[in-house]
Design a protein around this motif. Structure first.
Motif, PDB file in Angstrom:
ATOM      1  N   GLU A  69      17.076 -97.391 -10.083  1.00  0.00           N
ATOM      2  CA  GLU A  69      17.133 -97.494 -11.476  1.00  0.00           C
ATOM      3  C   GLU A  69      18.378 -97.965 -11.916  1.00  0.00           C
ATOM      4  O   GLU A  69      19.562 -97.421 -11.990  1.00  0.00           O
ATOM      5  CB  GLU A  69      16.453 -96.236 -12.043  1.00  0.00           C
ATOM      6  N   CYS A  70      18.384 -99.135 -12.712  1.00  0.00           N
ATOM      7  CA  CYS A  70      19.556 -99.492 -13.636  1.00  0.00           C
ATOM      8  C   CYS A  70      19.476 -98.481 -14.703  1.00  0.00           C
ATOM      9  O   CYS A  70      18.475 -98.626 -15.626  1.00  0.00           O
ATOM     10  CB  CYS A  70      18.968-100.655 -14.107  1.00  0.00           C
ATOM     11  N   THR A  71      20.572 -97.650 -14.785  1.00  0.00           N
ATOM     12  CA  THR A  71      20.685 -96.534 -15.848  1.00  0.00           C
ATOM     13  C   THR A  71      20.890 -97.101 -17.313  1.00  0.00           C
ATOM     14  O   THR A  71      20.746 -96.283 -18.257  1.00  0.00           O
ATOM     15  CB  THR A  71      21.463 -95.388 -15.470  1.00  0.00           C
ATOM     16  N   ASP A  72      21.389 -98.018 -17.227  1.00  0.00           N
ATOM     17  CA  ASP A  72      21.766 -98.719 -18.707  1.00  0.00           C
ATOM     18  C   ASP A  72      20.855 -99.937 -19.267  1.00  0.00           C
ATOM     19  O   ASP A  72      21.264-100.708 -20.137  1.00  0.00           O
ATOM     20  CB  ASP A  72      23.298 -99.342 -18.594  1.00  0.00           C
ATOM     21  N   ALA A  73      19.630 -99.891 -18.519  1.00  0.00           N
ATOM     22  CA  ALA A  73      18.695-100.989 -19.072  1.00  0.00           C
ATOM     23  C   ALA A  73      17.377-100.494 -19.098  1.00  0.00           C
ATOM     24  O   ALA A  73      16.900 -99.454 -18.816  1.00  0.00           O
ATOM     25  CB  ALA A  73      18.586-102.114 -18.059  1.00  0.00           C
ATOM     26  N   VAL A  74      16.484-101.223 -19.749  1.00  0.00           N
ATOM     27  CA  VAL A  74      14.900-100.746 -19.966  1.00  0.00           C
ATOM     28  C   VAL A  74      14.217-102.416 -19.552  1.00  0.00           C
ATOM     29  O   VAL A  74      14.717-103.445 -19.951  1.00  0.00           O
ATOM     30  CB  VAL A  74      14.581-100.700 -21.412  1.00  0.00           C
ATOM     31  N   PHE A  75      13.395-102.111 -18.619  1.00  0.00           N
ATOM     32  CA  PHE A  75      12.671-103.195 -18.173  1.00  0.00           C
ATOM     33  C   PHE A  75      11.334-103.196 -19.015  1.00  0.00           C
ATOM     34  O   PHE A  75      10.531-102.143 -19.166  1.00  0.00           O
ATOM     35  CB  PHE A  75      12.102-103.023 -16.777  1.00  0.00           C
ATOM     36  N   THR A  76      10.807-104.382 -19.601  1.00  0.00           N
ATOM     37  CA  THR A  76       9.622-104.519 -20.513  1.00  0.00           C
ATOM     38  C   THR A  76       9.150-105.705 -19.885  1.00  0.00           C
ATOM     39  O   THR A  76       9.578-106.568 -19.155  1.00  0.00           O
ATOM     40  CB  THR A  76      10.013-104.450 -21.988  1.00  0.00           C
ATOM     41  N   ARG A  77       7.888-106.024 -20.351  1.00  0.00           N
ATOM     42  CA  ARG A  77       7.246-107.174 -19.917  1.00  0.00           C
ATOM     43  C   ARG A  77       6.531-107.860 -21.086  1.00  0.00           C
ATOM     44  O   ARG A  77       6.014-107.246 -21.978  1.00  0.00           O
ATOM     45  CB  ARG A  77       6.166-106.975 -18.936  1.00  0.00           C
ATOM     46  N   GLU A  78       6.798-109.225 -21.428  1.00  0.00           N
ATOM     47  CA  GLU A  78       6.428-110.033 -22.610  1.00  0.00           C
ATOM     48  C   GLU A  78       5.550-111.236 -22.092  1.00  0.00           C
ATOM     49  O   GLU A  78       6.200-111.775 -21.134  1.00  0.00           O
ATOM     50  CB  GLU A  78       7.417-110.052 -23.583  1.00  0.00           C
ATOM     51  N   PHE A  79       4.902-111.554 -22.834  1.00  0.00           N
ATOM     52  CA  PHE A  79       4.049-112.944 -22.560  1.00  0.00           C
ATOM     53  C   PHE A  79       5.078-114.160 -22.687  1.00  0.00           C
ATOM     54  O   PHE A  79       5.713-114.353 -23.566  1.00  0.00           O
ATOM     55  CB  PHE A  79       2.763-113.129 -23.454  1.00  0.00           C
ATOM     56  N   ASP A  80       4.911-115.078 -21.682  1.00  0.00           N
ATOM     57  CA  ASP A  80       5.912-116.105 -21.511  1.00  0.00           C
ATOM     58  C   ASP A  80       4.906-117.409 -21.552  1.00  0.00           C
ATOM     59  O   ASP A  80       4.250-117.495 -20.759  1.00  0.00           O
ATOM     60  CB  ASP A  80       6.711-116.183 -20.180  1.00  0.00           C
ATOM     61  N   GLU A  81       5.089-118.094 -22.640  1.00  0.00           N
ATOM     62  CA  GLU A  81       4.290-119.419 -22.749  1.00  0.00           C
ATOM     63  C   GLU A  81       4.321-120.117 -21.592  1.00  0.00           C
ATOM     64  O   GLU A  81       3.418-121.012 -21.233  1.00  0.00           O
ATOM     65  CB  GLU A  81       4.335-119.962 -24.031  1.00  0.00           C
ATOM     66  N   ALA A  82       5.824-120.369 -21.240  1.00  0.00           N
ATOM     67  CA  ALA A  82       6.103-121.282 -20.149  1.00  0.00           C
ATOM     68  C   ALA A  82       5.508-121.154 -19.118  1.00  0.00           C
ATOM     69  O   ALA A  82       4.832-121.832 -18.201  1.00  0.00           O
ATOM     70  CB  ALA A  82       7.604-121.458 -19.872  1.00  0.00           C
ATOM     71  N   THR A  83       5.035-119.879 -18.503  1.00  0.00           N
ATOM     72  CA  THR A  83       4.556-119.544 -17.082  1.00  0.00           C
ATOM     73  C   THR A  83       3.034-119.111 -17.452  1.00  0.00           C
ATOM     74  O   THR A  83       2.123-119.024 -16.431  1.00  0.00           O
ATOM     75  CB  THR A  83       5.166-118.174 -16.515  1.00  0.00           C
ATOM     76  N   GLY A  84       2.608-118.454 -18.711  1.00  0.00           N
ATOM     77  CA  GLY A  84       1.246-118.054 -18.972  1.00  0.00           C
ATOM     78  C   GLY A  84       0.968-116.651 -18.316  1.00  0.00           C
ATOM     79  O   GLY A  84      -0.006-116.141 -18.307  1.00  0.00           O
ATOM     80  N   PHE A  85       2.118-115.963 -18.020  1.00  0.00           N
ATOM     81  CA  PHE A  85       2.121-114.541 -17.440  1.00  0.00           C
ATOM     82  C   PHE A  85       3.037-113.557 -18.354  1.00  0.00           C
ATOM     83  O   PHE A  85       3.803-114.241 -18.905  1.00  0.00           O
ATOM     84  CB  PHE A  85       2.605-114.509 -16.199  1.00  0.00           C
ATOM     85  N   ASP A  86       2.960-112.296 -18.240  1.00  0.00           N
ATOM     86  CA  ASP A  86       3.791-111.430 -18.620  1.00  0.00           C
ATOM     87  C   ASP A  86       4.987-111.276 -17.950  1.00  0.00           C
ATOM     88  O   ASP A  86       4.714-110.789 -16.547  1.00  0.00           O
ATOM     89  CB  ASP A  86       2.900-110.039 -18.946  1.00  0.00           C
ATOM     90  N   GLU A  87       6.153-111.370 -18.317  1.00  0.00           N
ATOM     91  CA  GLU A  87       7.252-111.740 -17.414  1.00  0.00           C
ATOM     92  C   GLU A  87       8.357-110.717 -17.742  1.00  0.00           C
ATOM     93  O   GLU A  87       8.359-109.983 -18.937  1.00  0.00           O
ATOM     94  CB  GLU A  87       8.035-113.195 -17.619  1.00  0.00           C
ATOM     95  N   LEU A  88       9.104-110.301 -16.864  1.00  0.00           N
ATOM     96  CA  LEU A  88      10.453-109.231 -16.889  1.00  0.00           C
ATOM     97  C   LEU A  88      11.150-109.553 -18.114  1.00  0.00           C
ATOM     98  O   LEU A  88      11.519-110.658 -18.128  1.00  0.00           O
ATOM     99  CB  LEU A  88      11.152-109.060 -15.683  1.00  0.00           C
ATOM    100  N   VAL A  89      11.374-108.631 -18.871  1.00  0.00           N
ATOM    101  CA  VAL A  89      12.597-108.849 -19.877  1.00  0.00           C
ATOM    102  C   VAL A  89      13.496-107.650 -19.914  1.00  0.00           C
ATOM    103  O   VAL A  89      12.838-106.625 -19.614  1.00  0.00           O
ATOM    104  CB  VAL A  89      12.000-108.610 -21.518  1.00  0.00           C
ATOM    105  N   VAL A  90      14.788-107.738 -19.811  1.00  0.00           N
ATOM    106  CA  VAL A  90      15.658-106.706 -19.597  1.00  0.00           C
ATOM    107  C   VAL A  90      16.219-106.433 -20.874  1.00  0.00           C
ATOM    108  O   VAL A  90      17.006-107.339 -21.353  1.00  0.00           O
ATOM    109  CB  VAL A  90      16.844-107.110 -18.409  1.00  0.00           C
ATOM    110  N   LYS A  91      16.374-105.207 -21.309  1.00  0.00           N
ATOM    111  CA  LYS A  91      17.060-104.942 -22.520  1.00  0.00           C
ATOM    112  C   LYS A  91      18.008-103.811 -22.329  1.00  0.00           C
ATOM    113  O   LYS A  91      17.810-103.130 -21.457  1.00  0.00           O
ATOM    114  CB  LYS A  91      15.861-104.381 -23.505  1.00  0.00           C
TER     115      LYS A  91
END
Length: 148
Positions: free
Chosen positions: A122-144
């Protein structure tokens, strides 16, 4: 996000457990915000995979296999929305008795045969989310960055 401290969670799954569900349950129980698979080896007797996106954008094939496989690799991430039921993104490579391999997106039904030795990080200083990416057409990983 350039770097993060790391926590490590080694575990062993036992015969009859379902791999994907067991990992998702662990992530939920621990409240992990940016988990990923570091390594996994073991064996399964059944598995359902989704295969790579077709070049023409057609529907991905999903197939269930009922045979003994060695798990030679498992990689992927879990998003923080998993706590609310969001899916994980896992790819697996499996070895057959003849030495050939099978690989794809782990959908489920991965029933442990003898063991699955898994190490999650686990990256203890990050949060992984998923958001729709128009370029791929899928929910893709977003690192915050983690704020708590």
């Amino acid at each position: 996000m350039a770097e993060s401290a790391l926590k490590v969670f080694p575990m062993r799954l036992t015969p009859g457990m379902e791999l994907r569900t067991s990992l998702q349950d662990f992530v939920r129980e621990k409240g992990l915000k940016a988990p990923f698979v570091m390594t996994c080896c073991g064996s399964v007797t059944k598995i359902t995979l989704r295969f790579a996106q077709k070049p023409d954008g057609g529907i991905n094939d999903i197939k269930t296999f009922n045979e003994h496989f060695e798990i030679t690799s498992l990689v992927g991430t879990f998003s923080s929305e998993l706590l609310e039921g969001c899916e994980c993104h896992l790819h697996i490579t499996l070895g057959r008795a003849d030495g050939s391999t099978l690989s794809g997106h782990l959908v489920g039904d991965a029933i442990i045969f003898t063991t699955a030795e898994v190490v999650l990080g686990e990256c203890t200083d990050a949060v992984f989310t998923r958001e729709f990416d128009e370029a791929t057409g899928f929910d893709e990983l977003v690192v915050k960055p983690r704020k708590d």
